[in-house]
Design an enzyme around this catalytic site. Structure first.
Site, PDB file in Angstrom:
ATOM      1  N   ASN A 245       0.814  -1.209   0.000  1.00 43.08           N
ATOM      2  CA  ASN A 245       0.000   0.000   0.000  1.00 43.08           C
ATOM      3  C   ASN A 245       0.851   1.263   0.000  1.00 43.08           C
ATOM      4  O   ASN A 245       0.459   2.284  -0.561  1.00 43.08           O
ATOM      5  CB  ASN A 245      -0.959   0.024   1.177  1.00 43.08           C
ATOM      6  CG  ASN A 245      -2.014   1.104   1.006  1.00 43.08           C
ATOM      7  OD1 ASN A 245      -2.821   1.045   0.095  1.00 43.08           O
ATOM      8  ND2 ASN A 245      -1.974   2.131   1.845  1.00 43.08           N
ATOM      9  N   HIS A 264      -0.038   3.321 -11.697  1.00 46.42           N
ATOM     10  CA  HIS A 264       1.144   2.584 -12.137  1.00 46.42           C
ATOM     11  C   HIS A 264       0.841   1.845 -13.444  1.00 46.42           C
ATOM     12  O   HIS A 264      -0.263   1.339 -13.648  1.00 46.42           O
ATOM     13  CB  HIS A 264       1.591   1.601 -11.057  1.00 46.42           C
ATOM     14  CG  HIS A 264       1.995   2.269  -9.769  1.00 46.42           C
ATOM     15  ND1 HIS A 264       3.083   3.112  -9.683  1.00 46.42           N
ATOM     16  CD2 HIS A 264       1.458   2.220  -8.523  1.00 46.42           C
ATOM     17  CE1 HIS A 264       3.201   3.550  -8.440  1.00 46.42           C
ATOM     18  NE2 HIS A 264       2.221   3.026  -7.714  1.00 46.42           N
ATOM     19  N   GLY A 292      -7.467   4.592  -8.419  1.00 44.97           N
ATOM     20  CA  GLY A 292      -6.502   5.349  -9.197  1.00 44.97           C
ATOM     21  C   GLY A 292      -5.070   4.950  -8.906  1.00 44.97           C
ATOM     22  O   GLY A 292      -4.130   5.628  -9.330  1.00 44.97           O
ATOM     23  N   LYS A 293      -4.879   3.844  -8.190  1.00 47.04           N
ATOM     24  CA  LYS A 293      -3.521   3.407  -7.849  1.00 47.04           C
ATOM     25  C   LYS A 293      -2.849   2.680  -9.015  1.00 47.04           C
ATOM     26  O   LYS A 293      -1.632   2.740  -9.170  1.00 47.04           O
ATOM     27  CB  LYS A 293      -3.570   2.476  -6.628  1.00 47.04           C
ATOM     28  CG  LYS A 293      -4.084   3.147  -5.362  1.00 47.04           C
ATOM     29  CD  LYS A 293      -4.255   2.132  -4.226  1.00 47.04           C
ATOM     30  CE  LYS A 293      -4.761   2.786  -2.951  1.00 47.04           C
ATOM     31  NZ  LYS A 293      -4.952   1.788  -1.859  1.00 47.04           N
ATOM     32  N   ILE A 294      -3.647   1.972  -9.787  1.00 42.95           N
ATOM     33  CA  ILE A 294      -3.162   1.251 -10.956  1.00 42.95           C
ATOM     34  C   ILE A 294      -3.869   1.801 -12.185  1.00 42.95           C
ATOM     35  O   ILE A 294      -5.087   2.042 -12.168  1.00 42.95           O
ATOM     36  CB  ILE A 294      -3.440  -0.267 -10.825  1.00 42.95           C
ATOM     37  CG1 ILE A 294      -2.742  -0.842  -9.580  1.00 42.95           C
ATOM     38  CG2 ILE A 294      -3.000  -1.010 -12.081  1.00 42.95           C
ATOM     39  CD1 ILE A 294      -1.236  -0.798  -9.607  1.00 42.95           C
TER      40      ILE A 294
END
Length: 348
Positions: A245, A264, A292-294
């Site tokens: 995380n 990412h 929105g992390k990947i």
């Protein structure tokens, strides 16, 4: 007759013959289940290495160093198959321990733990270690801490200096922390207090109550700067936990700061955890897209496997596939000012 689009690619049974690990991985691409996912992870990682101006993060959890994975992580660092390591404190502590000549030992998960305790032996499933030697390493870290200036350090700064100290103490060539120091690979430990390194820091604090040492919010700022100043990013997770995380959230921090990266671009994970309990370690990359992390267009591969099985196979396959690769990788230039760190990245 209408061609069925679902049956264009038949599976191919793996035959037994004389071949390399890389060739076996290629054959597994046409199988099913986690065997195929393992093969897909190798191909995704290999594709990352051929990208221009991409920064690769690795999250490292579990007791990988006691389990014998230390030289694999070392190989990844020295050959720039990763550019930034985010680890539990335990893995780096165990690396320091072995760098200074101490060992972990082949044991048994069936051992009588009361007898082990009476004999000063610690057990990590089927691996043994000597408690007194661990305490010696705790005290060595405490002594090192008291040599530092009385100012806040990010864990990256602290581990860089600890790597330098271990090298000067004669730390062996197989050390993750020493190799990262020599190769200017940043190591972040976002939960540093939750480890034997944290024990060493606590000992130092008791002996010098004015000691100011680790600024974990500085960690958040520094690793986010890496993401913000990288053209593209890829992530590889060994297990999940805090390192996963901590790397994931860089995209959120960056977007809040007004820099939209979109997530990412590559994501690989080797884990034994599953998503339906709701925990971060097993959550899917599809779920991470919602945050929105990947990136919505990212190449995503999750392999549900024990990392001590996956890492030896994957690393050997990558060794074969990247033997002659001249990769473009980032060089990190850190500057300090007013207690904050600034970063410039150049790709070579």
């Amino acid at each position: 007759m209408h061609q069925n689009t679902f049956t264009q690619n038949p599976t191919k049974p793996v035959d037994v013959k004389d071949r390399s690990i890389g060739e076996l991985i290629d054959a597994m691409t046409h199988t099913g289940f986690q065997g195929r996912k393992l093969a897909e992870s190798v191909h995704a990682w290999n594709n990352m290495l051929h990208e221009k101006n991409l920064t690769i993060f690795m999250g490292l959890t579990g007791a990988m160093v006691p389990a014998g994975m230390r030289k694999i992580i070392l190989y990844l660092i020295e050959n720039r198959l990763i550019d930034c390591l985010v680890s539990t404190g335990a893995n780096i502590f165990h690396d320091c321990h072995e760098a200074l000549g101490m060992k972990h030992y082949v044991g048994s998960h069936k051992a009588d733990d009361r007898v082990l305790f009476e004999n000063g032996i610690d057990r990590i499933y089927d691996v043994f270690a000597i408690e007194k030697e661990f305490r010696d390493t705790d005290n060595l870290i405490a002594d090192f801490v008291q040599k530092l200036d009385d100012r806040p350090y990010s864990s990256r700064e602290f581990i860089y200096l600890l790597g330098k100290e271990i090298e000067q103490l004669g730390g062996n060539e197989d050390s993750i922390i020493v190799s990262a120091y020599r190769n200017n690979i940043p190591i972040f430990i976002p939960a540093l207090c939750d480890s034997s390194i944290g024990i060493g820091l606590a000992i130092a604090r008791r002996e010098n109550c004015n000691l100011k040492i680790i600024d974990q919010i500085k960690d958040v700022d520094e690793i986010t700067q890496i993401v913000e100043k990288s053209e593209k990013t890829g992530v590889i997770y060994i297990g999940g936990g805090v390192p996963k995380n901590f790397i994931q959230q860089t995209e959120i921090v960056s977007s809040i700061m007004g820099i939209e990266g979109g997530g990412h671009d590559y994501a690989i994970q080797y884990t034994t955890d599953v998503p339906h309990w709701g925990g971060l370690s097993g959550c899917t990359f599809d779920e991470a897209v919602s945050w929105g992390k990947i990136s919505t267009s990212a190449k995503k591969v999750q392999v549900f496997v024990d990392a001590t099985i996956a890492l030896p196979i994957v690393s050997h396959a990558l060794f074969e596939k990247t033997k002659y690769l001249k990769r473009t990788y980032p060089i990190f230039n850190w500057t300090n000012g007013s207690g904050n760190s600034g970063l410039e990245i150049n790709y070579i």
